[in-house]
Design an enzyme around this catalytic site. Structure first.
Site, mmCIF file in Angstrom:
data_model
loop_
_atom_site.group_PDB
_atom_site.id
_atom_site.type_symbol
_atom_site.label_atom_id
_atom_site.label_comp_id
_atom_site.label_asym_id
_atom_site.label_seq_id
_atom_site.Cartn_x
_atom_site.Cartn_y
_atom_site.Cartn_z
ATOM 1 C CB SER A 37 -0.906 0.018 1.234
ATOM 2 O OG SER A 37 -1.843 -1.015 1.196
ATOM 3 C CG HIS A 68 -2.715 -2.627 -3.167
ATOM 4 N ND1 HIS A 68 -1.711 -3.548 -2.943
ATOM 5 C CD2 HIS A 68 -2.994 -2.069 -1.968
ATOM 6 C CE1 HIS A 68 -1.409 -3.553 -1.648
ATOM 7 N NE2 HIS A 68 -2.178 -2.665 -1.038
ATOM 8 C CG HIS A 90 -4.718 -7.504 0.844
ATOM 9 N ND1 HIS A 90 -4.823 -6.607 -0.188
ATOM 10 C CD2 HIS A 90 -3.710 -7.063 1.647
ATOM 11 C CE1 HIS A 90 -3.918 -5.649 -0.027
ATOM 12 N NE2 HIS A 90 -3.234 -5.915 1.068
ATOM 13 C CE1 TYR A 92 -8.759 -6.377 2.241
ATOM 14 C CE2 TYR A 92 -6.966 -7.009 3.689
ATOM 15 C CZ TYR A 92 -7.525 -6.125 2.793
ATOM 16 O OH TYR A 92 -6.832 -4.983 2.444
ATOM 17 C CD GLU A 93 -8.193 -7.129 -2.193
ATOM 18 O OE1 GLU A 93 -8.649 -6.534 -3.193
ATOM 19 O OE2 GLU A 93 -6.970 -7.239 -1.951
ATOM 20 C CB ALA A 120 1.551 -0.287 4.416
ATOM 21 C CG MET A 215 -4.329 -6.566 7.528
ATOM 22 S SD MET A 215 -5.723 -5.487 7.108
ATOM 23 C CE MET A 215 -5.801 -4.454 8.577
ATOM 24 C CB SER A 216 -0.403 -8.432 2.630
ATOM 25 O OG SER A 216 0.645 -7.535 3.013
ATOM 26 C CG ASN A 239 -0.454 2.462 11.333
ATOM 27 O OD1 ASN A 239 -0.406 2.037 10.169
ATOM 28 N ND2 ASN A 239 -0.851 1.721 12.355
ATOM 29 C CG HIS A 251 -6.255 2.089 3.121
ATOM 30 N ND1 HIS A 251 -5.443 1.006 3.386
ATOM 31 C CD2 HIS A 251 -6.096 2.364 1.789
ATOM 32 C CE1 HIS A 251 -4.830 0.622 2.270
ATOM 33 N NE2 HIS A 251 -5.216 1.423 1.297
#
Length: 282
Positions: A37, A68, A90, A92-93, A120, A215-216, A239, A251
């Site tokens: 990201s 992305h 990802h 979750y997608e 990220a 998350m990746s 962050n 995001h």
């Protein structure tokens, strides 16, 4: 090279994808880079580019997450030809880890020997600041999935003791020192997302040894190691995670910090590529 077949990774799909990529970008390519990201503009440093939208590539899935762009770019950086994946899908997608790692299996057929992953990530330590670059030395898979599910026989039992190549990490540290880039080092913890972590989850991940959360990346690394591909990984700390920082996470913030850090990370990756191409090691 190990040829593992997981669910939804038919030989026909791989052949169609690889034949298309060969027709557009040519022969063997040693290195691939996955951009997370806000990091997509790293490809701006590459010359002699060939840009291909994921929608054109058979069986590739276009990411839906902002930051992305969903392009495969072949270009020369650091004196060698590299394939950049400008964005990733990802878990979750799709809720299908085999679809997430299909690009890795395809690129392995093109002769990829080294995979550089970037992401990220949220910092789990107060010693991190937004914009820091963390060299990934190991990971903790808390995602509840593995792209090796569905494998049979010995192919399922992939050794992960050197998931992130010690030799490549040494090269990265040397390049960072020569470029004046402060490079942190740590363990990446992965959760499936897409919601950000709760304060309790953040405390848990830190207590079990995590330094940054994402998350990746982790499914891609497992897939690559199963195929015999060496991995180098970097996390851009965008962050501080919930409970460490009082700020609400968005995001947009992740993309903004990633974009600022992209030049620094780009210089680092370019230096690593020069070393890989210059002495033939790693």
């Amino acid at each position: 090279m190990n040829e593992r077949r997981g669910p939804n990774s038919s030989e026909k799909a791989l052949v169609e994808c690889v034949d298309f990529l060969r027709s557009r970008i040519g022969g063997k390519i040693k290195v691939a880079v996955i951009l997370g990201s806000g990091l997509g503009r790293l490809v701006d440093k590459a010359s002699d580019r060939v840009d291909i939208d994921y929608n054109e590539i058979p069986h590739f899935i276009r990411p839906t997450v902002p930051g992305h762009s969903g392009k495969l770019v072949s270009g020369i950086l650091g004196g060698i030809r590299v394939v950049f994946l400008q964005g990733r899908v990802h878990y979750y997608e799709t809720r299908n880890e085999s679809r997430v790692t299909f690009p890795i299996r395809s690129l392995s057929r093109l002769g990829i020997e080294i995979l550089i992953v970037t992401n990220a990530a949220g910092g789990l330590r107060k010693t991190f600041s937004p914009g820091d670059i963390m060299l990934i030395r190991d990971h903790i898979n808390l995602m509840g999935v593995s792209p090796l599910r569905g494998s049979s026989g010995r192919d399922a039992f992939v050794d992960m003791s050197d998931a992130y190549s010690a030799e490549l990490r040494r090269i990265a540290r040397e390049v960072a020192l020569s470029c004046g880039i402060e490079l942190k080092s740590g363990v990446l913890a992965g959760l499936p997302g897409p919601s950000y972590e709760t304060p309790s989850e953040v405390r848990f991940m830190a207590r079990v040894g995590g330094d940054a959360a994402c998350m990746s990346t982790i499914p891609e690394v497992i897939e690559a190691r199963g195929l015999g591909i060496k991995v180098l990984g970097f996390s851009c700390i965008t962050n501080l995670a919930t409970g460490i920082s009082s700020e609400k996470l968005t995001h947009e913030e992740v993309e903004a910090v990633g974009s600022v850090a992209a030049d620094k990370l780009g210089n680092l990756i370019e230096g690593v590529l020069k070393r890989i191409g210059g002495d033939g090691r790693a």
